[in-house]
Each structure stands twice: as structure tokens, then as C-alpha cells.
Scaffold this motif. Structure first.
Motif, PDB file in Angstrom:
ATOM      1  N   TYR A  41      69.895  50.490   4.378  1.00 52.96           N
ATOM      2  CA  TYR A  41      68.546  50.557   4.916  1.00 52.96           C
ATOM      3  C   TYR A  41      67.686  51.345   3.937  1.00 52.96           C
ATOM      4  O   TYR A  41      68.162  52.296   3.306  1.00 52.96           O
ATOM      5  CB  TYR A  41      68.525  51.244   6.283  1.00 52.96           C
ATOM      6  CG  TYR A  41      69.248  50.467   7.354  1.00 52.96           C
ATOM      7  CD1 TYR A  41      68.553  49.582   8.183  1.00 52.96           C
ATOM      8  CD2 TYR A  41      70.619  50.608   7.532  1.00 52.96           C
ATOM      9  CE1 TYR A  41      69.213  48.864   9.172  1.00 52.96           C
ATOM     10  CE2 TYR A  41      71.281  49.885   8.521  1.00 52.96           C
ATOM     11  CZ  TYR A  41      70.578  49.023   9.328  1.00 52.96           C
ATOM     12  OH  TYR A  41      71.236  48.309  10.304  1.00 52.96           O
ATOM     13  N   ASP A  91      63.679  53.062   3.645  1.00 56.81           N
ATOM     14  CA  ASP A  91      62.383  53.389   4.232  1.00 56.81           C
ATOM     15  C   ASP A  91      61.749  54.456   3.361  1.00 56.81           C
ATOM     16  O   ASP A  91      62.310  55.551   3.203  1.00 56.81           O
ATOM     17  CB  ASP A  91      62.548  53.876   5.668  1.00 56.81           C
ATOM     18  CG  ASP A  91      61.219  53.993   6.393  1.00 56.81           C
ATOM     19  OD1 ASP A  91      60.168  53.931   5.729  1.00 56.81           O
ATOM     20  OD2 ASP A  91      61.232  54.134   7.627  1.00 56.81           O
ATOM     21  N   TRP A  92      60.627  54.119   2.780  1.00 60.10           N
ATOM     22  CA  TRP A  92      59.909  55.000   1.853  1.00 60.10           C
ATOM     23  C   TRP A  92      60.860  55.372   0.715  1.00 60.10           C
ATOM     24  O   TRP A  92      61.266  54.492  -0.048  1.00 60.10           O
ATOM     25  CB  TRP A  92      59.350  56.217   2.589  1.00 60.10           C
ATOM     26  CG  TRP A  92      58.372  57.018   1.787  1.00 60.10           C
ATOM     27  CD1 TRP A  92      57.424  56.536   0.953  1.00 60.10           C
ATOM     28  CD2 TRP A  92      58.261  58.443   1.763  1.00 60.10           C
ATOM     29  NE1 TRP A  92      56.716  57.581   0.393  1.00 60.10           N
ATOM     30  CE2 TRP A  92      57.205  58.749   0.878  1.00 60.10           C
ATOM     31  CE3 TRP A  92      58.931  59.474   2.404  1.00 60.10           C
ATOM     32  CZ2 TRP A  92      56.818  60.061   0.614  1.00 60.10           C
ATOM     33  CZ3 TRP A  92      58.542  60.784   2.151  1.00 60.10           C
ATOM     34  CH2 TRP A  92      57.496  61.066   1.265  1.00 60.10           C
ATOM     35  N   PRO A 137      70.601  53.785   9.894  1.00 62.34           N
ATOM     36  CA  PRO A 137      69.169  53.997  10.159  1.00 62.34           C
ATOM     37  C   PRO A 137      68.877  55.345  10.793  1.00 62.34           C
ATOM     38  O   PRO A 137      67.816  55.928  10.549  1.00 62.34           O
ATOM     39  CB  PRO A 137      68.810  52.835  11.088  1.00 62.34           C
ATOM     40  CG  PRO A 137      70.106  52.358  11.652  1.00 62.34           C
ATOM     41  CD  PRO A 137      71.139  52.619  10.606  1.00 62.34           C
ATOM     42  N   LYS A 195      63.327  61.594   7.608  1.00 60.01           N
ATOM     43  CA  LYS A 195      61.872  61.546   7.816  1.00 60.01           C
ATOM     44  C   LYS A 195      61.412  62.725   8.656  1.00 60.01           C
ATOM     45  O   LYS A 195      60.379  63.357   8.359  1.00 60.01           O
ATOM     46  CB  LYS A 195      61.500  60.218   8.457  1.00 60.01           C
ATOM     47  CG  LYS A 195      61.685  59.026   7.533  1.00 60.01           C
ATOM     48  CD  LYS A 195      61.673  57.708   8.252  1.00 60.01           C
ATOM     49  CE  LYS A 195      60.338  57.348   8.823  1.00 60.01           C
ATOM     50  NZ  LYS A 195      60.336  55.986   9.399  1.00 60.01           N
ATOM     51  N   THR A 235      57.442  53.483   9.580  1.00 57.12           N
ATOM     52  CA  THR A 235      57.962  52.148   9.811  1.00 57.12           C
ATOM     53  C   THR A 235      59.468  52.206   9.998  1.00 57.12           C
ATOM     54  O   THR A 235      60.133  53.080   9.461  1.00 57.12           O
ATOM     55  CB  THR A 235      57.648  51.227   8.614  1.00 57.12           C
ATOM     56  OG1 THR A 235      58.199  51.816   7.423  1.00 57.12           O
ATOM     57  CG2 THR A 235      56.155  51.072   8.436  1.00 57.12           C
ATOM     58  N   PRO A 255      63.371  51.478   9.374  1.00 55.63           N
ATOM     59  CA  PRO A 255      64.087  51.141   8.142  1.00 55.63           C
ATOM     60  C   PRO A 255      64.370  49.662   8.034  1.00 55.63           C
ATOM     61  O   PRO A 255      64.609  48.985   9.052  1.00 55.63           O
ATOM     62  CB  PRO A 255      65.388  51.950   8.265  1.00 55.63           C
ATOM     63  CG  PRO A 255      65.107  53.011   9.268  1.00 55.63           C
ATOM     64  CD  PRO A 255      64.100  52.431  10.207  1.00 55.63           C
ATOM     65  N   ASN A 256      64.357  49.149   6.826  1.00 54.66           N
ATOM     66  CA  ASN A 256      64.655  47.743   6.581  1.00 54.66           C
ATOM     67  C   ASN A 256      66.075  47.594   6.082  1.00 54.66           C
ATOM     68  O   ASN A 256      66.461  48.244   5.120  1.00 54.66           O
ATOM     69  CB  ASN A 256      63.685  47.162   5.527  1.00 54.66           C
ATOM     70  CG  ASN A 256      62.261  47.165   6.028  1.00 54.66           C
ATOM     71  OD1 ASN A 256      62.000  46.798   7.146  1.00 54.66           O
ATOM     72  ND2 ASN A 256      61.345  47.629   5.180  1.00 54.66           N
TER      73      ASN A 256
END
Length: 296
Positions: free
Chosen positions: A247, A249-250, A257, A264, A290, A292-293
Motif C-alpha cells: 500500500y 499513501d503520500w 494499511p 499518518k 486518502t 492507501p492504495n
């Protein structure tokens, strides 16, 4: 042989643009490589705005590798490092359970000059995602070089062509800077399941197709790959063993996740130590946050 051709997307970082190749919607990773940005080429005039600097920011779960063709970047981090990087050198920063760092263009601000390079992120295996943060710098003279019939290659990290770089890595990979003279050839290492090349400058022929500076070519596993230069060409070759889904994110990468959510929260609350020699400002967590991808 060629599975995918990834065209770079331009991103404005506030003082200059980068070309982002990874992650991409159809190919999130190549081996452990989860992120790949090309900086420049750009020629700064003296007096570059401070807004162009990358202020202190955090990472977890990865190693960053910065490599320059031209220019200079000043690195400072929360484990006490203060190290300029210049062409042909490597800054390898292991984030592990958490690190913060800044990247500033102090020489370009004072004198002007060029900037051209690559920053990549390498995911860490699950067993090493929470390792202690660390920073390692290697000069150009420490990195193995191979020359053969118009082909020149510097091994930045990992193993390839019977060479091993001194850079500490956590999983099997290879990462090379290659320069080919017109008509020269190079084969990609064939003992890794995931492999790619990025055409930095010049023109090459691969599998009967011609490519000019910019794209990343991702190759099928187990098949020989031969690259022929049509002009003087600069390439980056990369790949390795896949690590499984990640994952992102930024600036955070993790197999979980919930770990990214914790990172964060830690950054938002000021619980991550800033660089010892650059602690007067920082990049806030982007809002709105947002989810996590997943990447694989």
C-alpha cells in the motif's frame, strides 16, 4: 518480450517538474521498486526560490535511492546525516519504522546550474518493514563499473553481470546506470523474474521496436532481452524479486494499511522527529487524507 510501455506523467513540485513513471495504474511495481521519478533535466538560474526545496517529510517501510547525472542535492535526516549527493554517487536511505529527511538545492540557489537525476523507492520485505532507520552514502569510486565494446554500466545497487554493489539492500534486486554508444548492445540480467529499463536519453531498439527518451519498458519473465543503441543513449536498468502487494499513501509504503494510518497519525501529531540539522519547517500531511492504495 515487452509486456508494457509506461509513458511518464509530468508532476510540478513547486519549483521544477518531474516525470513520474512508477507507480502506474497498470503496473504498480517492478520487483521491489514502487516509485520512480526522473528530475529534470533543468538548468537553474542563481537565486532559485526556497519553495523548490523539498522540506522535511517522513517515510516508512521503504528505502529511497537518489542518483544524479548532473547537479547537487543536500540531504539531511533524522538519524543525523548531512550529505550532499553529486553525479555518479548514491544516497540510500532506509526508512524502516520511520525517518524524516529534507532535500535542498543550496548550491543551485547560490550559483545556479543543472539538475538531472532519478529518485526511486524500494519496498522492504515484510520482515524488514520495521527495521531501524539508516542512511548510507557511496561515492562513484565505490560502485562497480563494467565496460565492453561501446557499453558502459555502473551498478548502483544489488547484483548483476557478476558484480555486486556495496549498497546495503534487503531483497534480491539490480539497479544500473548504462551508457551505450551508437550500435552498442547490452542484455538485461536474466536471473530476475521482474525487469524493466528506463530510456533517460537517446534512442534504442528493443524487440524490433524503437524507443526514445522517456518511457519505461517492462519485460516478460524468463525471456532474453537485448537492447541496441541507435544513438548515444543513457538507460536505467532495474528489477528484482517481487515482494507481494504494498500500500502507498503520500510518502508511506507498507504491506498493512493500518500501519500507514498510524504513520499518518504520528506525522499529524508531531510524533516523528525532524532532521537534526533541518528542524524549523516541514511538509504538512496532505488533506483531506486518502485511503492507501494497494500496489502489486
Amino acid at each position: 518480450m515487452i509486456e508494457l510501455v509506461i509513458e511518464p506523467r509530468r508532476r510540478d513540485l513547486g519549483g521544477f517538474e518531474v516525470e513520474r513513471v512508477l507507480p502506474w495504474v497498470k503496473r504498480r511495481m517492478v520487483g521491489p521498486f514502487v516509485f520512480f521519478d526522473r528530475m529534470g533535466p533543468v538548468d537553474f538560474a542563481p537565486g532559485l526560490r526556497r519553495e523548490a526545496d523539498v522540506r522535511p517529510h517522513p517515510h516508512i517501510g521503504l528505502a529511497t535511492v537518489t542518483y544524479l547525472f548532473a547537479g547537487e542535492i543536500m540531504h539531511r535526516d533524522s538519524v543525523g546525516s548531512a550529505q550532499p549527493i553529486r553525479p555518479g554517487e548514491v544516497n540510500w536511505m532506509i526508512a524502516g519504522r520511520g525517518i524524516t529527511h529534507s532535500e535542498r538545492f543550496e548550491r543551485a540557489r547560490a550559483e545556479g546550474g543543472p539538475l538531472h537525476g532519478i529518485q526511486a523507492w524500494v519496498a522492504l520485505p515484510e520482515t524488514d518493514e520495521e527495521t531501524d532507520p539508516a542512511f548510507h552514502h557511496h561515492g562513484a569510486g565505490e560502485l562497480p563499473v563494467l565496460e565492453d565494446d561501446g557499453a558502459w554500466a555502473r551498478l548502483i545497487a544489488g547484483r548483476a553481470f557478476g558484480l555486486q554493489a556495496p549498497v546495503r539492500t534487503h531483497s534480491p534486486l539490480f539497479y544500473l546506470h548504462v551508457v551505450l554508444q551508437p550500435g552498442a548492445r547490452i542484455a538485461l540480467p536474466d536471473d530476475y523474474p521482474e525487469r524493466a529499463l528506463h530510456v533517460v536519453e537517446g534512442e534504442v531498439e528493443v524487440d524490433g521496436r524503437v524507443f526514445t527518451g522517456g518511457p519505461m519498458l517492462v519485460f516478460a519473465a524468463g525471456k532474453p532481452v537485448l537492447v541496441t543503441a541507435r544513438t548515444t543513449t543513457t538507460l536505467m536498468l532495474l528489477g528484482g524479486e517481487p515482494l507481494g502487494p504494498r500500500y502507498i499513501d503520500w510518502n508511506f509504503v507498507s504491506s498493512r494499511p493500518e500501519r500507514i494510518a498510524q504513520a499518518k497519525a504520528d506525522w499529524r501529531a508531531g510524533r516523528m522527529k525532524l532532521p537534526d540539522l533541518d528542524d524549523q519547517e516541514f511538509i504538512p500531511l496532505p488533506e483531506p487524507a486518502t485511503p492507501p492504495n494497494p500496489m502489486s
